[in-house]
Each structure stands twice: as structure tokens, then as C-alpha cells.
Scaffold this motif. Structure first.
Motif, PDB file in Angstrom:
ATOM      1  N   THR A   6     -12.361   6.604  -4.386  1.00 58.54           N
ATOM      2  CA  THR A   6     -13.285   5.715  -5.087  1.00 58.54           C
ATOM      3  C   THR A   6     -14.009   4.801  -4.105  1.00 58.54           C
ATOM      4  O   THR A   6     -15.221   4.587  -4.215  1.00 58.54           O
ATOM      5  CB  THR A   6     -12.521   4.879  -6.141  1.00 58.54           C
ATOM      6  OG1 THR A   6     -11.886   5.764  -7.055  1.00 58.54           O
ATOM      7  CG2 THR A   6     -13.463   3.953  -6.891  1.00 58.54           C
ATOM      8  N   ALA A   7     -13.273   4.275  -3.139  1.00 59.04           N
ATOM      9  CA  ALA A   7     -13.887   3.396  -2.136  1.00 59.04           C
ATOM     10  C   ALA A   7     -14.923   4.160  -1.310  1.00 59.04           C
ATOM     11  O   ALA A   7     -16.019   3.638  -1.037  1.00 59.04           O
ATOM     12  CB  ALA A   7     -12.816   2.804  -1.223  1.00 59.04           C
ATOM     13  N   LEU A   8     -14.620   5.407  -0.926  1.00 57.22           N
ATOM     14  CA  LEU A   8     -15.573   6.189  -0.131  1.00 57.22           C
ATOM     15  C   LEU A   8     -16.822   6.566  -0.931  1.00 57.22           C
ATOM     16  O   LEU A   8     -17.934   6.514  -0.404  1.00 57.22           O
ATOM     17  CB  LEU A   8     -14.900   7.433   0.436  1.00 57.22           C
ATOM     18  CG  LEU A   8     -13.898   7.177   1.556  1.00 57.22           C
ATOM     19  CD1 LEU A   8     -13.177   8.464   1.927  1.00 57.22           C
ATOM     20  CD2 LEU A   8     -14.579   6.569   2.766  1.00 57.22           C
ATOM     21  N   VAL A   9     -16.645   6.916  -2.197  1.00 50.16           N
ATOM     22  CA  VAL A   9     -17.814   7.218  -3.042  1.00 50.16           C
ATOM     23  C   VAL A   9     -18.665   5.965  -3.220  1.00 50.16           C
ATOM     24  O   VAL A   9     -19.897   6.005  -3.086  1.00 50.16           O
ATOM     25  CB  VAL A   9     -17.374   7.799  -4.409  1.00 50.16           C
ATOM     26  CG1 VAL A   9     -18.531   7.834  -5.393  1.00 50.16           C
ATOM     27  CG2 VAL A   9     -16.791   9.191  -4.228  1.00 50.16           C
ATOM     28  N   PRO A  37       1.264   8.449  -3.939  1.00 53.82           N
ATOM     29  CA  PRO A  37       0.232   9.118  -3.137  1.00 53.82           C
ATOM     30  C   PRO A  37      -1.056   9.405  -3.925  1.00 53.82           C
ATOM     31  O   PRO A  37      -2.152   9.246  -3.395  1.00 53.82           O
ATOM     32  CB  PRO A  37       0.906  10.410  -2.688  1.00 53.82           C
ATOM     33  CG  PRO A  37       2.365  10.078  -2.675  1.00 53.82           C
ATOM     34  CD  PRO A  37       2.559   9.127  -3.818  1.00 53.82           C
ATOM     35  N   LYS A  38      -0.922   9.798  -5.186  1.00 55.62           N
ATOM     36  CA  LYS A  38      -2.119  10.060  -6.000  1.00 55.62           C
ATOM     37  C   LYS A  38      -2.931   8.788  -6.208  1.00 55.62           C
ATOM     38  O   LYS A  38      -4.156   8.812  -6.198  1.00 55.62           O
ATOM     39  CB  LYS A  38      -1.741  10.643  -7.362  1.00 55.62           C
ATOM     40  CG  LYS A  38      -1.368  12.095  -7.318  1.00 55.62           C
ATOM     41  CD  LYS A  38      -1.130  12.620  -8.726  1.00 55.62           C
ATOM     42  CE  LYS A  38      -0.812  14.101  -8.681  1.00 55.62           C
ATOM     43  NZ  LYS A  38      -0.584  14.636 -10.026  1.00 55.62           N
ATOM     44  N   THR A  39      -2.246   7.679  -6.379  1.00 59.27           N
ATOM     45  CA  THR A  39      -2.932   6.400  -6.571  1.00 59.27           C
ATOM     46  C   THR A  39      -3.680   6.006  -5.300  1.00 59.27           C
ATOM     47  O   THR A  39      -4.834   5.584  -5.356  1.00 59.27           O
ATOM     48  CB  THR A  39      -1.928   5.294  -6.960  1.00 59.27           C
ATOM     49  OG1 THR A  39      -1.250   5.697  -8.149  1.00 59.27           O
ATOM     50  CG2 THR A  39      -2.615   3.968  -7.188  1.00 59.27           C
ATOM     51  N   ARG A  40      -3.015   6.171  -4.149  1.00 58.67           N
ATOM     52  CA  ARG A  40      -3.683   5.856  -2.878  1.00 58.67           C
ATOM     53  C   ARG A  40      -4.895   6.755  -2.669  1.00 58.67           C
ATOM     54  O   ARG A  40      -5.957   6.286  -2.260  1.00 58.67           O
ATOM     55  CB  ARG A  40      -2.707   6.008  -1.705  1.00 58.67           C
ATOM     56  CG  ARG A  40      -1.651   4.935  -1.654  1.00 58.67           C
ATOM     57  CD  ARG A  40      -0.915   4.917  -0.325  1.00 58.67           C
ATOM     58  NE  ARG A  40      -0.439   6.207   0.135  1.00 58.67           N
ATOM     59  CZ  ARG A  40       0.800   6.667  -0.030  1.00 58.67           C
ATOM     60  NH1 ARG A  40       1.695   5.931  -0.664  1.00 58.67           N
ATOM     61  NH2 ARG A  40       1.142   7.839   0.427  1.00 58.67           N
ATOM     62  N   TRP A  68       0.838  -1.201   0.000  1.00 57.21           N
ATOM     63  CA  TRP A  68       0.000   0.000   0.000  1.00 57.21           C
ATOM     64  C   TRP A  68       0.875   1.254   0.000  1.00 57.21           C
ATOM     65  O   TRP A  68       0.682   2.165  -0.778  1.00 57.21           O
ATOM     66  CB  TRP A  68      -0.932  -0.022   1.209  1.00 57.21           C
ATOM     67  CG  TRP A  68      -1.671   1.263   1.402  1.00 57.21           C
ATOM     68  CD1 TRP A  68      -1.411   2.213   2.327  1.00 57.21           C
ATOM     69  CD2 TRP A  68      -2.775   1.746   0.634  1.00 57.21           C
ATOM     70  NE1 TRP A  68      -2.292   3.260   2.195  1.00 57.21           N
ATOM     71  CE2 TRP A  68      -3.138   2.999   1.156  1.00 57.21           C
ATOM     72  CE3 TRP A  68      -3.488   1.251  -0.453  1.00 57.21           C
ATOM     73  CZ2 TRP A  68      -4.177   3.763   0.642  1.00 57.21           C
ATOM     74  CZ3 TRP A  68      -4.530   2.000  -0.956  1.00 57.21           C
ATOM     75  CH2 TRP A  68      -4.867   3.236  -0.416  1.00 57.21           C
ATOM     76  N   TRP A  69       1.846   1.296   0.904  1.00 59.77           N
ATOM     77  CA  TRP A  69       2.694   2.486   1.014  1.00 59.77           C
ATOM     78  C   TRP A  69       3.643   2.636  -0.163  1.00 59.77           C
ATOM     79  O   TRP A  69       4.168   3.724  -0.409  1.00 59.77           O
ATOM     80  CB  TRP A  69       3.444   2.493   2.344  1.00 59.77           C
ATOM     81  CG  TRP A  69       2.498   2.697   3.476  1.00 59.77           C
ATOM     82  CD1 TRP A  69       2.158   1.784   4.435  1.00 59.77           C
ATOM     83  CD2 TRP A  69       1.719   3.864   3.745  1.00 59.77           C
ATOM     84  NE1 TRP A  69       1.221   2.318   5.274  1.00 59.77           N
ATOM     85  CE2 TRP A  69       0.927   3.597   4.883  1.00 59.77           C
ATOM     86  CE3 TRP A  69       1.604   5.099   3.143  1.00 59.77           C
ATOM     87  CZ2 TRP A  69       0.050   4.520   5.425  1.00 59.77           C
ATOM     88  CZ3 TRP A  69       0.722   6.037   3.679  1.00 59.77           C
ATOM     89  CH2 TRP A  69      -0.040   5.740   4.809  1.00 59.77           C
TER      90      TRP A  69
END
Length: 114
Positions: free
Chosen positions: A96-99, A87-90, A82-83
Motif C-alpha cells: 500500500t505504501a509503495l502504490v 507477514p501478510k499484514t507487513r 513491526w516484526w
């Protein structure tokens, strides 16, 4: 392993507390407006999982459940992957997950009809 055990104990504890004394709606946004937030159902995920109903946990908030699984699996190398992302991808993935989660909750609570 300790992380997973702590999460399991928390899930069983949340389930027991809910069974003994239902605290009602915990989300401030939903309590004030009736509109769920993207994280609504997160507590229900743990309650349902702790009660032995994984299917109901998935229906409550698949994004919160996926996040909990990711946190549990992070020590197995997922955290490093993940790290390692830009940063833009994260940010794009989280956004997207929150929407998606918000749309799920709006349908789940009947605010949106499909």
C-alpha cells in the motif's frame, strides 16, 4: 542515537555534495523512461532535510521520509512491533505504501493530473 546521528551526517553530506556537484537524475527508471519509481525523491528527502528544509523533504517523498523516521526510531521499540505483525499484514502495508508513493510521484512529476 548513533543511528540518528549517522542519518543526520548522511543528510548533511548529501546536501553538500548536491550543492557542489548536482549529479542529476539518479533513478534509472526515471532516467530511461521519464516515469518515476515509488522511491524517486528518496535522495531528495535527505538533501532537503540536510539543507534545513523539512517541508520540501515531505513533498519530495513522504513515504521515504516516513521510512527513514521508522528506521531511526526502530531501536525505541518500533522495530519489535513491526516484526510482531503477521507477514501478510507487513506485505499489505508495504504494498500500500509503495502504490501510494508511486501515485504521489506520478502526480509530482506531472505524469498524472489530479
Amino acid at each position: 542515537m548513533l543511528r540518528v546521528a549517522a542519518m543526520a551526517v548522511a543528510a548533511i553530506g548529501a546536501s553538500w555534495i548536491h550543492r557542489v556537484n548536482d549529479p542529476g537524475v539518479l533513478c534509472p527508471l526515471r532516467a530511461l523512461t521519464g516515469i518515476p519509481c515509488p522511491l524517486c525523491g528518496g535522495t531528495t528527502v535527505f538533501i532537503e532535510f540536510g539543507s534545513g528544509r523539512p517541508g520540501q523533504a515531505v513533498l519530495a517523498n513522504p513515504v521515504a521520509l516516513t521510512g527513514a523516521i521508522a528506521v531511526a526510531a526502530a531501536p525505541l521499540g518500533l522495530g519489535d512491533r513491526w516484526w510482531a505483525l503477521q507477514p501478510k499484514t507487513r506485505a499489505w502495508m508495504l504494498g500500500t505504501a509503495l502504490v501510494g508513493s508511486e501515485l504521489w510521484q506520478l502526480v509530482r512529476f506531472g505524469v498524472l493530473r489530479v
